[in-house]
Design an enzyme around this catalytic site. Sequence first.
Site, PDB file in Angstrom:
ATOM      1  N   THR A 140       0.927  13.642  46.996  1.00 55.52           N
ATOM      2  CA  THR A 140       0.528  13.423  48.391  1.00 55.52           C
ATOM      3  C   THR A 140       0.459  14.742  49.156  1.00 55.52           C
ATOM      4  O   THR A 140       1.204  15.686  48.844  1.00 55.52           O
ATOM      5  CB  THR A 140       1.546  12.476  49.064  1.00 55.52           C
ATOM      6  OG1 THR A 140       1.392  12.548  50.476  1.00 55.52           O
ATOM      7  CG2 THR A 140       2.984  12.868  48.760  1.00 55.52           C
ATOM      8  N   ASP A 141      -0.384  14.767  50.186  1.00 60.42           N
ATOM      9  CA  ASP A 141      -0.442  15.965  51.047  1.00 60.42           C
ATOM     10  C   ASP A 141       0.858  16.157  51.820  1.00 60.42           C
ATOM     11  O   ASP A 141       1.109  17.233  52.363  1.00 60.42           O
ATOM     12  CB  ASP A 141      -1.649  15.891  52.009  1.00 60.42           C
ATOM     13  CG  ASP A 141      -1.622  14.685  52.945  1.00 60.42           C
ATOM     14  OD1 ASP A 141      -0.728  13.824  52.819  1.00 60.42           O
ATOM     15  OD2 ASP A 141      -2.518  14.609  53.812  1.00 60.42           O
ATOM     16  N   GLU A 142       1.693  15.112  51.881  1.00 60.92           N
ATOM     17  CA  GLU A 142       2.923  15.207  52.685  1.00 60.92           C
ATOM     18  C   GLU A 142       3.901  16.237  52.117  1.00 60.92           C
ATOM     19  O   GLU A 142       4.810  16.669  52.813  1.00 60.92           O
ATOM     20  CB  GLU A 142       3.580  13.828  52.823  1.00 60.92           C
ATOM     21  CG  GLU A 142       2.625  12.846  53.461  1.00 60.92           C
ATOM     22  CD  GLU A 142       3.237  11.531  53.887  1.00 60.92           C
ATOM     23  OE1 GLU A 142       4.445  11.477  54.167  1.00 60.92           O
ATOM     24  OE2 GLU A 142       2.479  10.540  53.940  1.00 60.92           O
ATOM     25  N   TYR A 165      11.044  10.907  51.622  1.00 58.64           N
ATOM     26  CA  TYR A 165       9.925  10.537  50.742  1.00 58.64           C
ATOM     27  C   TYR A 165       9.187  11.781  50.259  1.00 58.64           C
ATOM     28  O   TYR A 165       9.006  11.987  49.053  1.00 58.64           O
ATOM     29  CB  TYR A 165       8.957   9.604  51.477  1.00 58.64           C
ATOM     30  CG  TYR A 165       7.586   9.508  50.826  1.00 58.64           C
ATOM     31  CD1 TYR A 165       7.426   8.893  49.587  1.00 58.64           C
ATOM     32  CD2 TYR A 165       6.456  10.059  51.449  1.00 58.64           C
ATOM     33  CE1 TYR A 165       6.168   8.818  48.990  1.00 58.64           C
ATOM     34  CE2 TYR A 165       5.202   9.984  50.857  1.00 58.64           C
ATOM     35  CZ  TYR A 165       5.063   9.361  49.631  1.00 58.64           C
ATOM     36  OH  TYR A 165       3.829   9.296  49.030  1.00 58.64           O
ATOM     37  N   LYS A 169       8.722  13.495  46.476  1.00 59.20           N
ATOM     38  CA  LYS A 169       7.422  13.731  45.831  1.00 59.20           C
ATOM     39  C   LYS A 169       7.251  15.216  45.499  1.00 59.20           C
ATOM     40  O   LYS A 169       6.746  15.568  44.434  1.00 59.20           O
ATOM     41  CB  LYS A 169       6.270  13.261  46.738  1.00 59.20           C
ATOM     42  CG  LYS A 169       6.197  11.772  46.960  1.00 59.20           C
ATOM     43  CD  LYS A 169       5.877  10.975  45.709  1.00 59.20           C
ATOM     44  CE  LYS A 169       4.460  11.151  45.223  1.00 59.20           C
ATOM     45  NZ  LYS A 169       4.167  10.244  44.062  1.00 59.20           N
TER      46      LYS A 169
END
Length: 351
Positions: A140-142, A165, A169
């Site tokens: 994810t870009d997060e 989260y 990741k």
Amino acid sequence: MKNVLVTGGAGFIGSNFIRYILDGDKVDFVLNLDLLTYAGNLENLKSVESDPRYCFVKGDIRDRDLLRSLFEKYNFDTVIHFAAESHVDRSIVDPGIFLSTNVQGTQALLDTAKAHWKLKPDDKYSREYRAGVRYLQVSTDEVYGALEKTGMFTEETPLAPNSPYSASKASADLLVRAYYQTYGLPINITRCSNNYGPYQFPEKLIPLMIHNAQQDKPLPVYGDGMQIRDWLHVKDHCTAIYTVLEKGIPGEVYNIGGNNEKANLEIVRIILTELNKPESLITYVKDRPGHDRRYAIDNTKITSQLGWKPLYSFEAGIHETVAWYLNHLEWVNRITSGAYQSYYHEMYGNS
Ligand code: NAD
Ligand code: TYD
């Protein structure tokens, strides 16, 4: 790509991806390994369940014995790892399961693929095994953290996750990278922006707002609602993953996004207009702790090097998505009954 292991295939993106690769002759066989947590739902895959190329196994990616036996039985050449705890709000309430599933689960999968593909600390022998096998980590870009008003995430942006989260990741991404560097595991990591589309669990912004608005319930907008996300239709995410599997260079990270930045409030207003509901349903609530202000993906690498491009405009995609949820009210009601509890219920009770 002949024998494919998809983890988390009963979730939102995984189920869209399985339907996509079974359409046509992209693969010979797909095994979907999914624990069926609150977010996993086999109803999402009804249309493919009688396809002889498809098989489902209920199980945990952290179960190493199970992973070993599946690799031995099916001799996978490709692993596409979607399975995860995926909701930021839940990670704020209970980070432990995020570390366990997202980090230790990834490590179990990496270890099993490495052992099965006979990869050793990088030497000539292991390099010979790079051809024909591939492990793809769906990220994810997060992991890049938050942007101010300007700038975009490139593949070189340092990892700076802000939520439990995204920290889980990012940790998994680093392990995947390490298995490439150390053992020559032929990996790719894809980092995609926020997805929307059919079969998304209605705890995430877009399906939650559709669900609430359709029932004339308040739409809980966190903080001032001016946080920005970069939205991509899930089917465009699926074609991007397939493009990376087909053309990606082992060891490389590819960002995936469609240049579609929107403030949360704008999204909510679009949904209200689609449903012909009043703005008075918008309810400003306490902000999410550590809330990332803005995400934006620079997709130059995947578009220029691999030739991928998104097909959906946001206008067409959101219109189709709202219609899909209205046509699947029973699906929504079934999956939101049971064990599901909203973040706001967890954090602040029923008030
Ligand atoms: P989801 O929550 O809808 O689905 C996750 C699936 O994983 C569920 O089917 C669940 O049952 C399964 N699962 C959870 N723990 C498991 C375990 N221990 N063993 C086996 N299966 C398990 O998630 P999603 O939105 O489809 O996201 C899929 C992947 O894509 C995740 O890795 C997520 O981080 C990533 N991603 C999501 C988005 C997004 O906008 N949703 C954007 C970028 C990346
Ligand atoms: P979400 O769908 O949870 O995705 P992510 O946190 O991974 O980006 O949330 C998208 C944005 O919408 C995020 O800025 C938080 C905000 N949001 C609300 O304002 N209200 C809500 O009820 C939810 C679920 C999210």
